[in-house]
Write a protein that holds these residues in place. Structure first.
Motif, PDB file in Angstrom:
ATOM      1  N   THR A   1       0.836  -1.200   0.000  1.00 44.20           N
ATOM      2  CA  THR A   1       0.000   0.000   0.000  1.00 44.20           C
ATOM      3  C   THR A   1       0.872   1.251   0.000  1.00 44.20           C
ATOM      4  O   THR A   1       1.809   1.359   0.792  1.00 44.20           O
ATOM      5  N   GLU A   2       0.544   2.137  -0.915  1.00 40.59           N
ATOM      6  CA  GLU A   2       1.287   3.407  -0.964  1.00 40.59           C
ATOM      7  C   GLU A   2       0.897   4.260   0.247  1.00 40.59           C
ATOM      8  O   GLU A   2      -0.260   4.269   0.682  1.00 40.59           O
ATOM      9  N   PRO A   3       1.873   4.973   0.805  1.00 38.24           N
ATOM     10  CA  PRO A   3       1.527   5.850   1.930  1.00 38.24           C
ATOM     11  C   PRO A   3       0.574   6.965   1.488  1.00 38.24           C
ATOM     12  O   PRO A   3       0.711   7.491   0.394  1.00 38.24           O
ATOM     13  N   HIS A   4      -0.390   7.273   2.357  1.00 45.02           N
ATOM     14  CA  HIS A   4      -1.337   8.346   2.061  1.00 45.02           C
ATOM     15  C   HIS A   4      -0.693   9.687   2.352  1.00 45.02           C
ATOM     16  O   HIS A   4       0.096   9.836   3.271  1.00 45.02           O
ATOM     17  N   THR A   5      -1.036  10.654   1.556  1.00 48.41           N
ATOM     18  CA  THR A   5      -0.606  12.022   1.845  1.00 48.41           C
ATOM     19  C   THR A   5      -1.849  12.893   1.755  1.00 48.41           C
ATOM     20  O   THR A   5      -2.858  12.509   1.199  1.00 48.41           O
ATOM     21  N   GLY A   6      -1.771  14.079   2.302  1.00 46.38           N
ATOM     22  CA  GLY A   6      -2.911  14.985   2.188  1.00 46.38           C
ATOM     23  C   GLY A   6      -3.254  15.592   3.527  1.00 46.38           C
ATOM     24  O   GLY A   6      -2.372  15.948   4.319  1.00 46.38           O
ATOM     25  N   ALA A   7      -4.593  15.655   3.791  1.00 46.70           N
ATOM     26  CA  ALA A   7      -5.077  16.384   4.963  1.00 46.70           C
ATOM     27  C   ALA A   7      -4.509  15.832   6.270  1.00 46.70           C
ATOM     28  O   ALA A   7      -4.176  16.588   7.177  1.00 46.70           O
ATOM     29  N   HIS A   8      -4.392  14.494   6.334  1.00 47.40           N
ATOM     30  CA  HIS A   8      -3.901  13.939   7.596  1.00 47.40           C
ATOM     31  C   HIS A   8      -2.450  14.324   7.837  1.00 47.40           C
ATOM     32  O   HIS A   8      -1.997  14.443   8.972  1.00 47.40           O
ATOM     33  N   GLU A   9      -1.698  14.545   6.741  1.00 44.50           N
ATOM     34  CA  GLU A   9      -0.312  14.988   6.900  1.00 44.50           C
ATOM     35  C   GLU A   9      -0.254  16.374   7.558  1.00 44.50           C
ATOM     36  O   GLU A   9       0.606  16.644   8.400  1.00 44.50           O
ATOM     37  N   ASP A  10      -1.216  17.237   7.196  1.00 43.03           N
ATOM     38  CA  ASP A  10      -1.298  18.561   7.825  1.00 43.03           C
ATOM     39  C   ASP A  10      -1.529  18.419   9.329  1.00 43.03           C
ATOM     40  O   ASP A  10      -0.982  19.177  10.131  1.00 43.03           O
TER      41      ASP A  10
ATOM     42  N   GLN B   1      -7.047  23.771  12.827  1.00 43.95           N
ATOM     43  CA  GLN B   1      -7.409  23.983  11.421  1.00 43.95           C
ATOM     44  C   GLN B   1      -8.806  24.597  11.353  1.00 43.95           C
ATOM     45  O   GLN B   1      -9.747  24.070  11.939  1.00 43.95           O
ATOM     46  N   ARG B   2      -8.897  25.711  10.653  1.00 44.37           N
ATOM     47  CA  ARG B   2     -10.184  26.388  10.494  1.00 44.37           C
ATOM     48  C   ARG B   2     -10.295  26.930   9.067  1.00 44.37           C
ATOM     49  O   ARG B   2      -9.446  27.726   8.648  1.00 44.37           O
ATOM     50  N   GLY B   3     -11.309  26.496   8.355  1.00 44.42           N
ATOM     51  CA  GLY B   3     -11.591  27.048   7.041  1.00 44.42           C
ATOM     52  C   GLY B   3     -10.420  27.004   6.084  1.00 44.42           C
ATOM     53  O   GLY B   3     -10.164  27.970   5.366  1.00 44.42           O
ATOM     54  N   GLY B   4      -9.692  25.919   6.079  1.00 38.39           N
ATOM     55  CA  GLY B   4      -8.579  25.777   5.150  1.00 38.39           C
ATOM     56  C   GLY B   4      -7.306  26.458   5.595  1.00 38.39           C
ATOM     57  O   GLY B   4      -6.280  26.402   4.907  1.00 38.39           O
ATOM     58  N   ALA B   5      -7.350  27.105   6.754  1.00 36.51           N
ATOM     59  CA  ALA B   5      -6.146  27.749   7.294  1.00 36.51           C
ATOM     60  C   ALA B   5      -5.838  27.158   8.668  1.00 36.51           C
ATOM     61  O   ALA B   5      -6.634  26.412   9.241  1.00 36.51           O
ATOM     62  N   VAL B   6      -4.670  27.479   9.176  1.00 33.21           N
ATOM     63  CA  VAL B   6      -4.306  27.070  10.533  1.00 33.21           C
ATOM     64  C   VAL B   6      -4.359  28.311  11.413  1.00 33.21           C
ATOM     65  O   VAL B   6      -3.710  29.329  11.112  1.00 33.21           O
ATOM     66  N   LEU B   7      -5.146  28.227  12.484  1.00 30.31           N
ATOM     67  CA  LEU B   7      -5.357  29.378  13.356  1.00 30.31           C
ATOM     68  C   LEU B   7      -4.593  29.193  14.664  1.00 30.31           C
ATOM     69  O   LEU B   7      -4.727  28.171  15.328  1.00 30.31           O
ATOM     70  N   LEU B   8      -3.809  30.208  15.022  1.00 28.78           N
ATOM     71  CA  LEU B   8      -3.086  30.209  16.293  1.00 28.78           C
ATOM     72  C   LEU B   8      -3.753  31.213  17.227  1.00 28.78           C
ATOM     73  O   LEU B   8      -3.907  32.386  16.865  1.00 28.78           O
ATOM     74  N   THR B   9      -4.160  30.758  18.412  1.00 22.99           N
ATOM     75  CA  THR B   9      -4.773  31.664  19.387  1.00 22.99           C
ATOM     76  C   THR B   9      -4.098  31.485  20.751  1.00 22.99           C
ATOM     77  O   THR B   9      -3.547  30.439  21.051  1.00 22.99           O
ATOM     78  N   GLY B  10      -4.187  32.525  21.564  1.00 23.93           N
ATOM     79  CA  GLY B  10      -3.627  32.459  22.906  1.00 23.93           C
ATOM     80  C   GLY B  10      -3.100  33.819  23.331  1.00 23.93           C
ATOM     81  O   GLY B  10      -3.246  34.815  22.623  1.00 23.93           O
ATOM     82  N   THR B  11      -2.494  33.836  24.505  1.00 30.06           N
ATOM     83  CA  THR B  11      -1.942  35.078  25.050  1.00 30.06           C
ATOM     84  C   THR B  11      -0.474  34.866  25.370  1.00 30.06           C
ATOM     85  O   THR B  11      -0.109  33.847  25.963  1.00 30.06           O
ATOM     86  N   VAL B  12       0.352  35.817  24.976  1.00 24.29           N
ATOM     87  CA  VAL B  12       1.797  35.729  25.220  1.00 24.29           C
ATOM     88  C   VAL B  12       2.248  36.969  25.988  1.00 24.29           C
ATOM     89  O   VAL B  12       1.562  37.989  25.962  1.00 24.29           O
ATOM     90  N   PRO B  13       3.394  36.876  26.683  1.00 22.90           N
ATOM     91  CA  PRO B  13       3.796  38.005  27.525  1.00 22.90           C
ATOM     92  C   PRO B  13       4.233  39.249  26.741  1.00 22.90           C
ATOM     93  O   PRO B  13       4.022  40.367  27.201  1.00 22.90           O
TER      94      PRO B  13
END
Lengths: 88, 267
Positions: free
Chosen positions: A2-11, A36-48
């Motif tokens: 079986t060939e390795p899968h690539t795609g969304a799971h790789e993200d 992952q949100r709407g085809g993008a990767v969203l980073l949220t949080g608070t930093v000093p």
């Protein structure tokens, strides 16, 4: 064979790797959410500081190259409060 | 809860009630070596609006003694007693003993399974502190079973909770007018609301709440849960406040406690 899968799971694994790097020795930021949100990767949080935000952004863009990265990272407010809570 | 308009950021001398003990608290400030002076301006105004300052752990970013020097510089000589527990970040580099030493040299009472009694605002105020640890909450918690690693994990929390019970008990014997439990990890799930449910077991333990309820306290203060909420309560009725800086959105939160309050369930 079986060939390795690539795609969304790789993200998904790349995002997991980014989270590990954020929690690593250099950055030490465990409070950043990476999702992952709407085809993008969203980073949220608070930093000093703004410097920490820039550091995280640099790391994210390096780890997630080719993906759209959106950043909603706040810098912690260092002002005194203007009210108190009465506990009676 | 009642929220009153309080002193201005510049430090008005106005107070809500003359018998109140004014408690300032913050956790998760995560100061790195590049953060010198970040909170000092706000802390310099504390003498006008607070009688003591509580630091609820994760004071440093990488857990180094050099970063603790930055923390020490923020609180040294601010004019009110400072009481702290360490957090998981403060253990990351294996320098927790050095961090404790640096903070104590700056006049901070650093507690790990210990208590301190302060004479402030005309009252004896006791603070019992421990970092605490994780394991989860009633019905969804880790058990002391199976692999040695799992047993050690749960025993760490159990030991921490036992020491908190003893420290709060010492304060009851000492006749404190107010008793405060200070931890880094959360004793209740209430103040975790906003965090992913899947990580609740890594954010606190019911064993800490059981310790607080069995020994009694007027207030429980913790940090650690950046995405959580400020207000909670133990099953026994002790108010819990999550003062992680990302939650309170300020340099510190302010609470006015009254020594003639309910006093906690086990008094």
């Amino acid at each position: 064979m079986t060939e390795p899968h690539t795609g969304a799971h790789e993200d998904e694994y790349r995002i997991a790797r980014l989270r590990e790097r954020l929690a690593g020795d250099d950055v030490a930021e465990l409070g950043i959410q990476v999702e992952q949100r709407g085809g993008a990767v969203l980073l949220t949080g608070t930093v000093p500081t703004v410097g920490h935000r820039d550091e995280i952004l640099l790391l994210a863009r390096g780890e997630l190259g080719g993906l759209t990265v959106r950043v909603d990272l706040e810098v912690a407010c260092a002002d005194a409060p203007d009210r108190w809570e009465e506990l009676s | 809860m009642s929220v009153a308009t309080g002193p201005s950021a510049t430090g008005s001398s106005a107070t809500a009630a003359e018998d109140a003990v004014r408690v300032a608290a913050v956790g998760d400030i995560h100061l790195g070596e590049d953060c010198t002076g970040l909170l000092r301006t706000a802390f310099d105004g504390l003498t006008d609006c607070a009688d003591l300052l509580l630091l609820a752990g994760d004071l440093t970013r990488h857990g180094t003694a050099a970063e603790a020097e930055v923390v020490a510089g923020e609180v040294r000589g601010i004019g009110i007693p400072v009481v702290a527990v360490l957090g998981n970040h403060d253990y990351h580099s294996g320098e927790e003993a050095g961090i404790t030493r640096v903070l104590r040299d700056a006049g901070v009472a650093v507690l790990e399974g210990e208590s301190v009694v302060l004479s402030v605002a005309g009252h004896k105020v006791g603070v019992a502190g421990t970092k605490g640890f994780c394991g989860g909450f009633v019905g969804r918690s880790a058990g002391e079973f199976g692999e040695p690693e799992m047993k050690a994990f749960v025993r760490t929390t159990r030991l921490s909770a036992a020491r908190l019970t003893a420290a709060l008990g010492d304060l009851a014997v000492g006749g404190c007018a107010l008793r405060i439990a200070l931890t880094h990890f959360s004793p209740v799930p209430d103040t975790l609301a906003g965090e992913p449910l899947e990580i609740y077991p890594f954010l606190g333990s019911y064993l800490l709440a059981e310790a607080i309820d069995s020994a009694g306290a007027d207030l429980s203060v913790h940090g650690h849960a950046h995405l959580g909420t400020e207000h909670g309560m133990t099953a026994g009725g002790v108010r819990v406040r999550n003062v992680a800086q990302p939650v309170i959105g300020k340099a510190y939160a302010l609470y006015h406690l009254h020594p003639d309050g309910h006093g906690g369930p086990a008094r």
